[in-house]
Write an enzyme that holds these catalytic residues in place. Sequence first.
Site, PDB file in Angstrom:
ATOM      1  CG  ASP A  13      -1.802  -1.220   1.208  1.00  0.00           C
ATOM      2  OD1 ASP A  13      -2.253  -1.577   0.227  1.00  0.00           O
ATOM      3  OD2 ASP A  13      -2.130  -1.613   2.300  1.00  0.00           O
ATOM      4  CD  GLU A  14       4.721  -0.400  -0.341  1.00  0.00           C
ATOM      5  OE1 GLU A  14       3.817  -0.683  -1.208  1.00  0.00           O
ATOM      6  OE2 GLU A  14       5.453  -1.531   0.207  1.00  0.00           O
ATOM      7  CE  LYS A  16       2.444  -2.436  -4.330  1.00  0.00           C
ATOM      8  NZ  LYS A  16       2.068  -2.091  -2.936  1.00  0.00           N
ATOM      9  N   GLY A  40      -4.464  -4.411  -3.643  1.00  0.00           N
ATOM     10  CA  GLY A  40      -5.569  -3.247  -3.960  1.00  0.00           C
ATOM     11  C   GLY A  40      -4.751  -1.917  -4.256  1.00  0.00           C
ATOM     12  CG  HIS A  41      -2.486  -2.006  -6.747  1.00  0.00           C
ATOM     13  ND1 HIS A  41      -1.860  -2.649  -7.794  1.00  0.00           N
ATOM     14  CD2 HIS A  41      -2.059  -2.321  -5.822  1.00  0.00           C
ATOM     15  CE1 HIS A  41      -1.088  -3.394  -7.384  1.00  0.00           C
ATOM     16  NE2 HIS A  41      -0.981  -3.419  -5.935  1.00  0.00           N
ATOM     17  CD  GLN A 230       0.796  -9.211  -2.694  1.00  0.00           C
ATOM     18  OE1 GLN A 230       1.388  -9.763  -3.235  1.00  0.00           O
ATOM     19  NE2 GLN A 230      -0.534  -8.648  -2.833  1.00  0.00           N
ATOM     20  N   GLY A 311     -10.857  -3.476   3.849  1.00  0.00           N
ATOM     21  CA  GLY A 311     -11.565  -2.383   4.707  1.00  0.00           C
ATOM     22  C   GLY A 311     -11.033  -2.335   6.123  1.00  0.00           C
ATOM     23  CB  SER A 422       3.036  11.190  -4.375  1.00  0.00           C
ATOM     24  OG  SER A 422       1.858  11.043  -4.585  1.00  0.00           O
TER      25      SER A 422
END
Length: 434
Positions: A13-14, A16, A40-41, A230, A311, A422
Amino acid sequence: MPATCVVGLQWGDEAKGKIVDLLSDDHDFVVRYNGGANAGHTIVWGSRTFKLSLLPTGILKSKVTSVIGNGVVVYPPRFLEEIDQLLEAGVPVGANLKVSDHAHVIFPYHMEEERVVETAGDGGAIGTTGRGIGPCYQDKVGRRFAIRVGELLDPKHLRERLSYVVPYKNRFIHALTAGGTHTSKSFDPAAIADEYGRYAERMRPFVCDTTRLLHDGLKASKKILFEAAQGSLLDVDHGTYPYVTSSSSLPAGIWGGSGVPSKVLTRTIGVVKAYTTRVGRGPFPTELDDGPDGLGERIRRIGREFGTVTGRPRRTGWLDGVALNYTTALAGVDEFSLMLLDVLSGIPELKIATAYDLDGERVTHFPSDAHVLARCTPVYETVPGWTEDLTKCRKVGDLPANCRRYIDRVAALIGVPVMVASVGPDRDQTIPMQ
Ligand code: GDP
Ligand code: IMO
Ligand code: MG
């Protein structure tokens, strides 16, 4: 022809997805090589938000061929659902999507097997996403019970395979619950064959030998972008084992998970969140577990740190320079992107771990075994924060001086240059740093 890889350097979750989206315009192929619908992207274009789990982020660009490589585990209902969601949103999906005939298939019994062990209440839970990822990869390396995408396309063969596999799976799952208070489901091979046979008919046009497709692409000087799912600390070999996922998320997963040889990779971009998050169980030395009014909760709220797939609230903490040094070296990072900097605005002092205290000794290497890492307490360096809202910054000169210092400090710590900073989820909220 040179290829590029985008890889997360923390526990996933960086952001990507945002970086892959920014780079995909310049590539002919975007390839997923590991994981499955546990990823999840989230990609934001102005008022439009796309959430992808199984399909490569390149799918948002119709000129790009998006490839689900052989190293991915595919859950057909999710594959089809994601296609339908994109079509509904007006995103073309057709000849621009390919899935490897050698990718492994996730069946309902994989999810049941995972549910049974994850909910046993015996302290062994990993905190997985519940998507059947681990059991499917177990079957892959175990060889006897796995079924690949190509096998779905032959109804007679699929029926025969399932009539062999499913009785074993039923006995195995029942044995896992025997003597306990849990009950488990039984699966009917014929019903699964019917259901998956229907999925197969819809999947057929997308299935091909993606290894050959990529080899042909390389011969024709096409440009390939590899999208890791991941993060490096979740890599099955080098992550915080056993609190990891079941695939190789590092670039080392590319050769096995796509069939493209290692020598074509010439650029590896590490993606780093300006702080750290983790979903699921496992040690997290810099975790800010400081209650509902603490900084950990503030970061979670402002960064909207809730898992895209499940979630679940993500655990939050300070940036960990010890872990980043380790993953930068493992992944062979050439440059990195520093994400979600805007979330840190208004925190007077920021901390970065530069060493750990391990059993009374100061260490600067990362002990990736979970039971050793759990004994590490971070040694922090404190740096001044900034109060300004960053979300409207568009060039380096717009950033407050302390934010620039923070970025420079991170770059110095991990020893590679920063490509972009970002300051918000949108494509436009990106600052080129070189
Ligand atoms: P991935 O799994 O590595 O692709 O990352 P995720 O999509 O799971 O999580 C990153 C989240 O942060 C997504 O919701 C993005 O829209 C969002 N995001 C990306 N970059 C930024 C940023 O610079 N600032 C903020 N506030 N959110 C961002
Ligand atoms: P992206 O691609 C964050 C975590 C799970 C759990 C562990 C094992 O969005 O960065 P699994 O279901 O894979 O067997 O779960 O790995 N995990 C992720 N955490 N981002 C992800 O993907 C993840 N994929 C798996 O929470 O701790
Ligand atoms: Mg994610």
